[in-house]
Design a protein around this motif. Sequence first.
Motif, PDB file in Angstrom:
ATOM      1  N   THR A 261       0.838  -1.201   0.000  1.00  0.00           N
ATOM      2  CA  THR A 261       0.000   0.000   0.000  1.00  0.00           C
ATOM      3  C   THR A 261       0.870   1.248   0.000  1.00  0.00           C
ATOM      4  OG1 THR A 261      -1.826  -1.135   1.099  1.00  0.00           O
ATOM      5  CG2 THR A 261      -1.797   1.267   1.248  1.00  0.00           C
ATOM      6  N   GLY A 262       1.933   1.237   0.790  1.00  0.00           N
ATOM      7  CA  GLY A 262       2.847   2.374   0.805  1.00  0.00           C
ATOM      8  C   GLY A 262       3.454   2.625  -0.563  1.00  0.00           C
ATOM      9  N   LEU A 263       3.793   1.549  -1.266  1.00  0.00           N
ATOM     10  CA  LEU A 263       4.326   1.667  -2.621  1.00  0.00           C
ATOM     11  C   LEU A 263       3.277   2.231  -3.573  1.00  0.00           C
ATOM     12  CD1 LEU A 263       6.327   1.144  -4.923  1.00  0.00           C
ATOM     13  CD2 LEU A 263       5.590  -1.262  -4.899  1.00  0.00           C
ATOM     14  N   LEU A 264       2.059   1.707  -3.504  1.00  0.00           N
ATOM     15  CA  LEU A 264       0.986   2.197  -4.381  1.00  0.00           C
ATOM     16  C   LEU A 264       0.679   3.673  -4.114  1.00  0.00           C
ATOM     17  CD1 LEU A 264      -1.346  -0.928  -4.280  1.00  0.00           C
ATOM     18  CD2 LEU A 264      -0.143  -0.043  -6.303  1.00  0.00           C
ATOM     19  N   LEU A 265       0.700   4.065  -2.849  1.00  0.00           N
ATOM     20  CA  LEU A 265       0.464   5.475  -2.513  1.00  0.00           C
ATOM     21  C   LEU A 265       1.574   6.360  -3.081  1.00  0.00           C
ATOM     22  CD1 LEU A 265      -0.782   5.087   1.157  1.00  0.00           C
ATOM     23  CD2 LEU A 265      -2.124   5.961  -0.771  1.00  0.00           C
ATOM     24  N   ALA A 266       2.814   5.901  -2.998  1.00  0.00           N
ATOM     25  CA  ALA A 266       3.931   6.666  -3.556  1.00  0.00           C
ATOM     26  C   ALA A 266       3.796   6.784  -5.067  1.00  0.00           C
ATOM     27  CB  ALA A 266       5.267   6.010  -3.184  1.00  0.00           C
ATOM     28  N   LEU A 267       3.373   5.719  -5.728  1.00  0.00           N
ATOM     29  CA  LEU A 267       3.150   5.769  -7.181  1.00  0.00           C
ATOM     30  C   LEU A 267       2.021   6.721  -7.529  1.00  0.00           C
ATOM     31  CD1 LEU A 267       3.400   2.072  -8.411  1.00  0.00           C
ATOM     32  CD2 LEU A 267       4.883   3.978  -9.010  1.00  0.00           C
TER      33      LEU A 267
END
Length: 194
Positions: free
Chosen positions: A57-63
């Motif tokens: 989720t943290g990765l998707l939010l950063a993207l």
Amino acid sequence: MATPPMRLSKEARREQLLDAALRLVREQGADGLTLVTLAEAAGVSRPIAYGHFGTRTGLLLALYRRLEERHRDAVTEALRSAEPHAGVIAHVMSAAYFACATDMPEFTAVSAALKGNPEAEALQHELLDDYTEVMVAAMAPHSALPAEALRLRCIGVLGAAEAIAVELNRGRTTALDAVNALADLIVGSLAAGR
């Protein structure tokens, strides 16, 4: 003898990881993106990927943030060279909006993967506010509306832009028709109402 790989700064490594993540989403969709697949695609250890984003989720939010910021930056850049006329500004904003909407197919996949996530919803609100400010600043010199009325109309126009982008991405309209429709909505929203 091979030279050892160059050590990247934390920020450069993060950018490299986000680039790799975007490639993965483009090639496999958001379902194929995990911190493990990201580490493999970027040629880094798993702890490096986890250290930058913590969770999927943290990765998707950063993207999501990166794609939205690129979108807003493209519109801002296009506005810098626009003639100071409401119709021209509306057309430039519309063209930049839809160029980004069609040039970033990853955005739809990332957005769908985050659907229902409270952190994503808060981020969407934050980025919508930022984008609204860009639009209000561009259109304020061409409108007699009070600031709050113009802001609300810009929010409405951005909602319409999102709906038109869906039609464009579904192949139900052309880029030219989408740009013209949004430009007309922008210019029409500038008129003072009751």
